[in-house]
Design an enzyme around this catalytic site. Structure first.
Site, PDB file in Angstrom:
ATOM      1  N   HIS A  64       0.837  -1.204   0.000  1.00 43.29           N
ATOM      2  CA  HIS A  64       0.000   0.000   0.000  1.00 43.29           C
ATOM      3  C   HIS A  64       0.867   1.248   0.000  1.00 43.29           C
ATOM      4  O   HIS A  64       1.332   1.696   1.050  1.00 43.29           O
ATOM      5  CB  HIS A  64      -0.894  -0.019   1.246  1.00 43.29           C
ATOM      6  N   HIS A  66       1.446   5.249  -2.201  1.00 48.43           N
ATOM      7  CA  HIS A  66       0.969   6.243  -3.166  1.00 48.43           C
ATOM      8  C   HIS A  66       2.207   6.887  -3.789  1.00 48.43           C
ATOM      9  O   HIS A  66       2.991   7.529  -3.088  1.00 48.43           O
ATOM     10  CB  HIS A  66       0.104   7.298  -2.475  1.00 48.43           C
ATOM     11  N   LEU A  67       2.374   6.695  -5.087  1.00 42.56           N
ATOM     12  CA  LEU A  67       3.558   7.236  -5.759  1.00 42.56           C
ATOM     13  C   LEU A  67       3.260   8.512  -6.546  1.00 42.56           C
ATOM     14  O   LEU A  67       4.177   9.112  -7.125  1.00 42.56           O
ATOM     15  CB  LEU A  67       4.192   6.181  -6.667  1.00 42.56           C
ATOM     16  N   ARG A  68       1.995   8.931  -6.600  1.00 39.85           N
ATOM     17  CA  ARG A  68       1.593  10.245  -7.157  1.00 39.85           C
ATOM     18  C   ARG A  68       1.920  10.424  -8.639  1.00 39.85           C
ATOM     19  O   ARG A  68       1.909  11.549  -9.135  1.00 39.85           O
ATOM     20  CB  ARG A  68       2.258  11.387  -6.368  1.00 39.85           C
ATOM     21  N   ASN A  98      -4.999   6.285  -7.030  1.00 36.18           N
ATOM     22  CA  ASN A  98      -5.492   7.669  -6.980  1.00 36.18           C
ATOM     23  C   ASN A  98      -4.469   8.648  -7.554  1.00 36.18           C
ATOM     24  O   ASN A  98      -3.992   9.570  -6.895  1.00 36.18           O
ATOM     25  CB  ASN A  98      -5.909   8.068  -5.563  1.00 36.18           C
ATOM     26  N   HIS A 236      -5.198  -0.209   6.295  1.00 33.89           N
ATOM     27  CA  HIS A 236      -4.859   0.647   7.447  1.00 33.89           C
ATOM     28  C   HIS A 236      -5.866   0.573   8.618  1.00 33.89           C
ATOM     29  O   HIS A 236      -6.490   1.559   8.990  1.00 33.89           O
ATOM     30  CB  HIS A 236      -4.652   2.096   7.027  1.00 33.89           C
ATOM     31  N   ASP A 309       1.363   2.814   3.681  1.00 33.81           N
ATOM     32  CA  ASP A 309       0.449   3.853   3.191  1.00 33.81           C
ATOM     33  C   ASP A 309       1.251   5.127   2.892  1.00 33.81           C
ATOM     34  O   ASP A 309       0.817   6.240   3.187  1.00 33.81           O
ATOM     35  CB  ASP A 309      -0.668   4.130   4.196  1.00 33.81           C
ATOM     36  N   HIS A 313       3.517  14.371   0.342  1.00 37.22           N
ATOM     37  CA  HIS A 313       2.868  15.662   0.084  1.00 37.22           C
ATOM     38  C   HIS A 313       3.900  16.771   0.203  1.00 37.22           C
ATOM     39  O   HIS A 313       4.802  16.721   1.047  1.00 37.22           O
ATOM     40  CB  HIS A 313       1.741  15.932   1.081  1.00 37.22           C
TER      41      HIS A 313
END
Length: 452
Positions: A64, A66-68, A98, A236, A309, A313
């Site tokens: 899990h 997020h590599l954007r 996402n 999560h 997770d 940012h």
């Protein structure tokens, strides 16, 4: 392709029931031999690595992240994310959908895999959206996404509110033999809360997010899982009530796995008083009783795996320019005025985790909450099973994805040294014990901490 001999390390491979001192020979991208320490003599043209005092484990897998990418290069790219993963000891990471555009089409999946190949670092396992655009209305073409390379399905970041849509998705993934990972949030109950509903949210004057927002949706979705017989994965997990529901569902035959993040098992809601928006995530950090329940569930096997997770940012998304002045080590924040409380509520959720997860997981071992083999199970073997990967073991003939760990190396978390493009962490300055010293993917060293 060169050969590598890892000599005299402690091989920990739950899948092969190995835990002892061995030599490991890697040749042509495969595990060529695992022999008792000292059995392998000099191998012509092989790189010899003295691994005494270190652990040699199947490559760590994060189910899990997020590599954007595509869409948000100021936060992370596939290249920076995979290099951060390798530095953290991960040989494979599952990248959530996402992005912008959302990974709901084979073209986007192929783009992600192409960029991962260019990175020559950790592997990427694409996670397909469940619904087009993450809108919860129209299902993706599951078979086409699998053919393109997807290994899991999830609308993570957005709960699937329509029970009928989720039921149809579970029927389809059951037919195809894959799992759905669920972000469990009843938005009518979470009410866009910024922090766990409790003493800390009240002290700061920001909106609260109740335990029931998670547990009530877990209750609904586990009922659907029992009815369908499909494999579901609860992302999560953060509350004691959710864990109780998972245990009960298993007794009733549910095929359910679950994960916990290092930030949820290490920190409680009070971390927000020091770190502000860098301790804001969804689900939020919970109270101390919930943290203790997570520890118990890690120890008793209820929790199957650790997932970062990883949610990078930039400071603007985290509202640090406006809010950073109110937070920091040594001066816990007080009540925020209305405008700043609103800024806090609109700060992006999530923390980076790829480069700190192993060190935080090793705390569980050093505190004797779990044995080393259990940590390897949670960080390699079980994620491999979730993602339907031929990985998570050091069995001979298998692909040589290997993580070499110095369990006693003490170090301080320094965000400015992260390979990730983002720095949003509540662990800055924390002293940890243990980290990856070498990450091998397909027989090639993609991270060498000896040179760091």
């Amino acid at each position: 392709m060169n050969s590598i001999v890892l000599r005299g390390g402690r091989v920990i491979d739950p899948a092969s029931a190995l835990d002892g001192d061995y030599d490991v020979l890697v040749r042509d991208g495969r595990i060529a031999a695992v022999e008792r320490a000292g059995a392998l003599k000099s191998i012509q043209d092989a790189e010899m690595v003295d691994a005494s005092g270190w652990w040699i484990v199947p490559g760590l897998i994060d189910p899990h992240v997020h590599l954007r990418d595509p869409g948000f290069p100021e936060k992370e790219t596939i290249s920076t994310g995979l290099r951060a993963a390798a530095a953290g000891g991960f040989t494979t990471v599952a990248a959530m959908a996402n992005t912008s555009p959302v990974n709901d089409s084979p073209a986007t999946t192929r783009y992600m895999l192409d960029r991962a190949g260019d990175a020559h670092s950790a592997r990427l396992a694409p996670v397909s959206a469940v619904t087009k655009g993450l809108r919860g209305i129209e299902l993706v073409d599951f078979a086409a996404m699998l053919e393109a390379g997807a290994r899991l399905f999830s609308d993570d970041g957005v709960p699937i509110d329509d029970a009928m849509i989720l039921s149809r998705a579970l029927d389809e993934t059951k037919r195809l033999g894959y799992a759905v990972s669920l972000h469990e949030e009843d938005r009518a109950l979470s009410c866009e809360g910024a922090l766990n509903a409790g003493a800390v949210s009240k002290r700061l004057g920001v909106s609260g997010y109740t335990d029931s927002a998670e547990s009530q949706r877990v209750r609904r979705d586990l009922a659907l899982a029992i009815g369908s017989g499909a494999a579901v994965h609860i992302a999560h997990v953060s509350t004691a009530e959710s864990l109780a529901l998972i245990r009960a569902a298993r007794r009733h035959g549910a095929q359910v796995t679950c994960e916990v993040t290092p930030h949820h098992f290490t920190l409680d809601e009070s971390a927000a008083l020091t770190w502000g928006p860098n301790a804001k995530m969804n689900p939020p950090l919970r109270n101390r009783d919930d943290v203790e329940a997570l520890h118990a569930a890690i120890a008793d096997g209820t929790i199957d795996m650790i997932a970062t997770d990883h949610a990078p940012h930039d400071p603007r998304s985290k509202r640090m320019e406006q809010l950073g002045v109110f937070f920091g080590p040594g001066h816990p924040a007080q009540h925020l005025d209305h405008d700043n409380a609103e800024e806090f509520a609109h700060a992006a959720n999530g923390v980076v985790g790829l480069e700190t997860a192993l060190g935080l997981g090793l705390q569980l071992v050093h505190r004797s909450l779990i044995q080393p083999a259990r940590l390897v199970e949670m960080m390699s073997l079980n994620p491999a099973a979730l993602l339907r990967l031929e990985a998570g073991t050091l069995a001979e003939e298998g692909i040589a994805d290997i993580t070499v760990i110095d369990p006693n190396l003490e170090w301080t978390v320094a965000p400015e040294k992260f390979l990730s493009r983002s720095r949003n962490t509540p662990f800055a300055g924390m002293r940890l014990k243990g980290r990856a010293v070498m990450t091998i993917v397909g027989g090639e060293i993609v991270y060498d901490g000896r040179k760091a």
